[in-house]
Design an enzyme around this catalytic site. Sequence first.
Site: not given
Ligand code: ZN
Length: 182
Positions: A88, A131
Amino acid sequence: MSHKIRTYGDPVLKTPASPVSDVDGKIIRLVDDMFETLIDSGNGIALAAPQIGVQKQVVVWDLDEDPLAIINPEVVESDGEWVYDEGCLSIPGLYVEMLRPKQVLVRGLDLNGNLIEIEADELEARMFQHEIDHLNGVLMFDRLTRERRKEAITEYRRMQEEAAQADAQTTREPLLGRLGLS
Ligand code: ZN
């Protein structure tokens, strides 16, 4: 304009984003900024608007040099299971092994405001799920069991400290050099 990517601890990442009611010029500019930020990140494949501090349901991605965007995306069907080391941009450097559905059907709007459906598999399916989690204020850590979450957060903090120390070192060295101490 490229933006700073918000990282773990920033409250904006814990806040659910609002649906976009009108795909207007503002949203197009937001998408442009998100593409620029994604390119500047160097190693990201996708970005959700909250990651640049905007609480709107907008996601951009770039697999195979083909930048695309989706507005108000949602997973409407999912199937199978797939384990993958997920990363991430808001938790830089940490990869967490995670089980999620292997295939998804995602529904949302394109930049003309038209309804679109995307069938995605493996990495692409993983990306959408990750997402869309961001749009709901959910981070990778939130998907782990209590014990694994504790471990992952500890590991992330340790990496952050090491990175800060390495930064401090590189700024100190030239100074020591000038003083003839190294
Ligand atoms: Zn992320």
